[in-house]
Design a protein around this motif. Structure first.
Motif, mmCIF file in Angstrom:
data_model
loop_
_atom_site.group_PDB
_atom_site.id
_atom_site.type_symbol
_atom_site.label_atom_id
_atom_site.label_comp_id
_atom_site.label_asym_id
_atom_site.label_seq_id
_atom_site.Cartn_x
_atom_site.Cartn_y
_atom_site.Cartn_z
ATOM 1 N N VAL A 131 -14.888 -6.107 27.384
ATOM 2 C CA VAL A 131 -13.930 -5.525 26.416
ATOM 3 C C VAL A 131 -13.034 -6.615 25.833
ATOM 4 N N GLY A 132 -12.603 -7.494 26.768
ATOM 5 C CA GLY A 132 -11.713 -8.583 26.316
ATOM 6 C C GLY A 132 -12.397 -9.508 25.323
ATOM 7 N N LYS A 133 -13.693 -9.713 25.572
ATOM 8 C CA LYS A 133 -14.471 -10.588 24.680
ATOM 9 C C LYS A 133 -14.500 -10.017 23.270
ATOM 10 N N ARG A 134 -14.685 -8.709 23.175
ATOM 11 C CA ARG A 134 -14.740 -8.076 21.864
ATOM 12 C C ARG A 134 -13.374 -8.153 21.163
ATOM 13 N N HIS A 135 -12.349 -7.894 22.009
ATOM 14 C CA HIS A 135 -10.983 -8.006 21.432
ATOM 15 C C HIS A 135 -10.763 -9.393 20.859
ATOM 16 N N ASN A 145 -12.503 -9.909 17.668
ATOM 17 C CA ASN A 145 -11.764 -9.259 16.568
ATOM 18 C C ASN A 145 -10.578 -10.102 16.137
ATOM 19 N N MET A 146 -9.876 -10.595 17.218
ATOM 20 C CA MET A 146 -8.682 -11.398 16.911
ATOM 21 C C MET A 146 -9.040 -12.610 16.082
ATOM 22 N N MET A 147 -10.150 -13.283 16.442
ATOM 23 C CA MET A 147 -10.523 -14.507 15.722
ATOM 24 C C MET A 147 -11.228 -14.182 14.419
ATOM 25 N N GLY A 148 -11.492 -12.935 14.200
ATOM 26 C CA GLY A 148 -12.115 -12.567 12.939
ATOM 27 C C GLY A 148 -13.608 -12.824 12.923
ATOM 28 N N GLU A 149 -14.216 -12.917 14.127
ATOM 29 C CA GLU A 149 -15.674 -13.164 14.130
ATOM 30 C C GLU A 149 -16.419 -11.920 14.600
ATOM 31 N N ASP A 150 -17.722 -11.995 14.510
ATOM 32 C CA ASP A 150 -18.547 -10.827 14.838
ATOM 33 C C ASP A 150 -18.627 -10.654 16.361
ATOM 34 N N PRO A 151 -18.197 -9.468 16.904
ATOM 35 C CA PRO A 151 -18.191 -9.293 18.370
ATOM 36 C C PRO A 151 -19.588 -9.408 19.003
ATOM 37 N N GLU A 152 -20.641 -9.029 18.191
ATOM 38 C CA GLU A 152 -21.983 -9.027 18.795
ATOM 39 C C GLU A 152 -22.471 -10.434 19.108
#
Lengths: 366, 334
Positions: free
Chosen positions: B27-31, B34-41
């Motif tokens: 979950v933290g990785k996805r957050h 998002n924060m860095m503006g990159e693709d979570p996948e």
């Protein structure tokens, strides 16, 4: 399936056949009937074979198998004419085939018919292993056996209680003791039990009185029929293992008890029957293969007992064996699971050769 | 109560705890993505490290002390789970060696070796298997005959060892013919017993006669196929002859083994020795007589049951200087 059917039939009839001797006939061969406990206590205080007594204790009931020799005996008893001298029946057969049991069966019949029973359970016991042998008080050349005689009188008393008050007589014992005429038999028996010294003579007197009175009163209160049953008849004419004080062997003639019983065996009285059985197991100095009357009784005995009605007892036949096997199964005596199968049964047949006593000993540890 | 005495050891994490940490990391990785503006996948571990270094700049020289966000499997030390149950009994059977995983690994490897060896045996013996059983190596005399030369015992043993080594190779079936030259077939033993002839009575009843011996007792028997189970010995019933149960069981054994208990009538005569030996002699005679009533396969079964072997035990001779055959006189030290 047939076995199962037979078993059902057997089980039902085992419960219903009480001691109604009138109804028992040839078609009941092989079935067991129950001896009522009260009868066992009274009639056979000493009479039954020890292994059978153990079986009664284990199974909590005494069941006797109805077999052709016993039925034959009972039919003769029913048809006999009791105004004539008594018929002598000898049960003979191989070791362990059931002679004593057939005798007990016939005796039970007599008891239920109200006869007076004189039952000598094993004559061999009087002829060997006697601790006390006293010279007789009444006759100089004879020997008494006080212990055996008093034991027998006690048993006689238990069996024939209802007759003890009926019969009357009178005798002289020693200088100090005498029984007056008109005294009941019970008193005489009591005296024999209490006074050991003269007990053998008492036995003789009792037997003589019974002989005289058996056929005497045909009707009325005093009438009774006398059944004399002796097991181990060959002991009366064989050899003894007892020794006199000068270390010579005793003859059976010289024993009071034996002498008196021999007199009973003669058919010079009337109003009764003499049932006897031979026995090789307790006999002295006889080979194990001997079982015919002529072999076991010897010449003297045979001449004395002639004429007699021989009844032969043999091993179980198929039906009887089947019935015995089902009885043991029914009482849960055969615990081993293999013994309940067909093969187990074949093995039992082979190992025991359908001999009743060997089969019983075999099943005892199964 | 034993819980009190168990040492805590390095802190143990339960599997649930680790799973929860893994979930939180994902979950933290996805957050973070998002924060860095990159693709979570497509956010890899290098991207995570770059982002953390950017978000949490640290002046510490020790790289390992700087903030880190890694997968929990890399952070939490790989530990063994609790290795014993509530009563203190260890789960693994090698726990008490101290290094249960190592030794269990050794065990697994050895098992695999054994499996492969078994497989090799199967492959090896495929060709020659049927021919090797029931045959034996040629004897020394026979080899001498073949070679027309004299060889010593030592040489013979060496030769046999070399042949065995050849046989142990996986592909020795190539040399089948050559090897078979040096093997000799054994005869089947069951054909050696001679079966007494089945004779017929005038009434048509089948019967056979056989003898048996045991320890000076000789027995001779006529086995009739009449259908009753009577046994007469020396003219008397067998109940009289053998009052002992053990002897009668000996008589019963052959018939019971074949399953024909009530079928035969036996008439026999015995003499000599004692009751046990007589029973043994009768048993042997009955088994021999039974051979003629029974099929081939049954004959082999009877032979294997030991019913047809004559018992060779005889009374041992008493030696001089001793009390009996084995018993010595009392030994006195002086």
């Amino acid at each position: 399936m047939l076995v199962f059917f037979l078993f059902c039939f057997l089980y039902k009839s085992r419960l219903s056949l009480q001691y109604d001797h009138e109804k028992i006939s040839e078609r009941h061969t092989g079935q067991y009937y129950t001896l009522p406990a009260a009868h066992i206590q009274k009639l056979f205080p000493h009479g039954l074979p020890p292994r059978f007594q153990l079986q009664i204790k284990t199974f909590n009931e005494g069941c006797v198998m109805v077999r052709p020799p016993a039925l034959e005996l009972i039919s003769y008893l029913k048809k006999a004419d009791y105004s004539k001298p008594p018929l002598r029946y000898i049960l003979y057969g191989d070791v362990g085939t059931g002679k004593t049991m057939c005798l007990s069966h016939a005796l039970h019949y007599c008891y239920t018919q109200g006869w007076l029973i004189v039952h000598i359970s094993d004559a061999h016991l009087w002829v060997k292993n006697c601790k006390e042998l006293l010279p007789s008080s009444s006759r100089p050349s004879r020997f008494d056996q006080p212990i055996q005689a008093s034991q027998w009188l006690k048993n006689f008393k238990i069996t024939n209680e209802r007759f003890l008050s009926k019969v009357q007589l009178g005798y002289v014992w020693t200088k100090r003791e005498r029984t007056e005429k008109g005294q009941p038999l019970g008193e005489l028996v009591d005296q024999g039990v209490n006074r050991m010294k003269s007990s053998s003579d008492v036995v003789g007197a009792v037997l003589r009185e019974l002989r005289l009175q058996a056929g005497g009163a045909t009707e009325g209160e005093g009438a009774f029929k006398l059944a004399v049953a002796v097991d181990g008849l060959n002991a009366l004419w064989g050899k003894t293992s007892l020794k006199k004080e000068d270390r010579t062997m005793c003859e059976p003639e010289e024993l009071t008890l034996i002498h008196n019983v021999r007199k009973m065996m003669k058919n010079n009285w009337s109003g009764g029957a003499i049932l006897t059985a031979l026995s090789q197991t307790g006999s002295l100095f006889k080979p194990q293969s001997a079982y015919l009357p002529s072999e076991l009784l010897g010449e003297e005995g045979f001449d004395n007992m002639e004429p007699f009605v021989p009844v032969s007892v043999s091993n179980y036949n198929e039906k009887e064996f089947e019935s015995c096997y089902l009885y043991y199964l029914d009482r849960n005596w055969l615990q081993h699971s293999h013994s309940r199968s067909e093969e187990g049964k074949k093995e039992l047949i082979f190992l025991s050769n359908k001999n009743p006593s060997i089969l019983e000993r075999l099943c005892a540890f199964l | 109560q034993s819980d009190k005495f168990v040492s805590a050891g390095p802190q143990k994490f339960t599997q649930e705890f680790i799973d929860k940490q893994v979930e939180e990391f994902e979950v933290g990785k996805r957050h973070l993505a998002n924060m860095m503006g990159e693709d979570p996948e497509t956010f890899t571990q290098e991207d995570i490290d770059r982002s953390i270094a950017y978000l949490f700049p640290s002046g510490l020289f020790e790289k390992r002390a700087r903030p880190v966000m890694k997968h929990p499997d890399e952070i939490f030390p790989k530990q063994t789970a609790i290795q014993w149950d509530a009563e203190g009994r260890p789960f693994h059977f090698l726990f008490y060696t101290g290094r249960q995983s190592y030794y269990s690994l050794l065990h697994d490897v050895y098992e695999k070796i054994l499996a492969i060896e078994r497989h090799q045996d199967k492959m090896r013996n495929k060709g020659l298997f049927t021919l090797l059983t029931g045959s034996r190596w040629l004897l020394k005399e026979e080899i001498e005959e073949y070679l027309v030369e004299n060889i010593s015992d030592h040489d013979y043993v060496r030769l046999i060892q070399l042949m065995e080594k050849l046989l142990s190779m996986p592909y020795c079936s190539l040399e089948e013919e050559f090897i078979l030259k040096f093997r000799k077939q054994l005869e089947a033993q069951s054909s050696k017993h001679e079966i007494p002839a089945l004779q017929y009575d005038p009434q048509g009843v089948a019967f056979s006669v056989a003898d048996g011996r045991r320890k000076t007792a000789k027995a001779s028997i006529t086995l009739r196929d009449s259908g009753s189970g009577n046994i007469t010995i020396n003219g008397r019933n067998y109940l009289h002859c053998f009052p002992l149960l053990q002897d009668r069981e000996q008589l019963m054994f052959p018939l019971h083994f074949v399953g024909m208990l009530g079928r035969f009538d036996i008439e026999g005569s015995v003499e000599g020795s004692g009751h046990s030996a007589q029973a043994g002699a009768l048993r042997l005679a009955i088994s021999r007589a039974l051979l003629s009533f029974v099929s081939e396969g049954e004959v082999e079964r009877i032979r294997q049951a030991g019913l047809l072997t004559a018992d060779p035990r005889i009374r041992e001779r008493k030696k001089p200087g001793q009390e009996g055959a084995r018993k010595k006189f009392t030994w006195k030290k002086r």
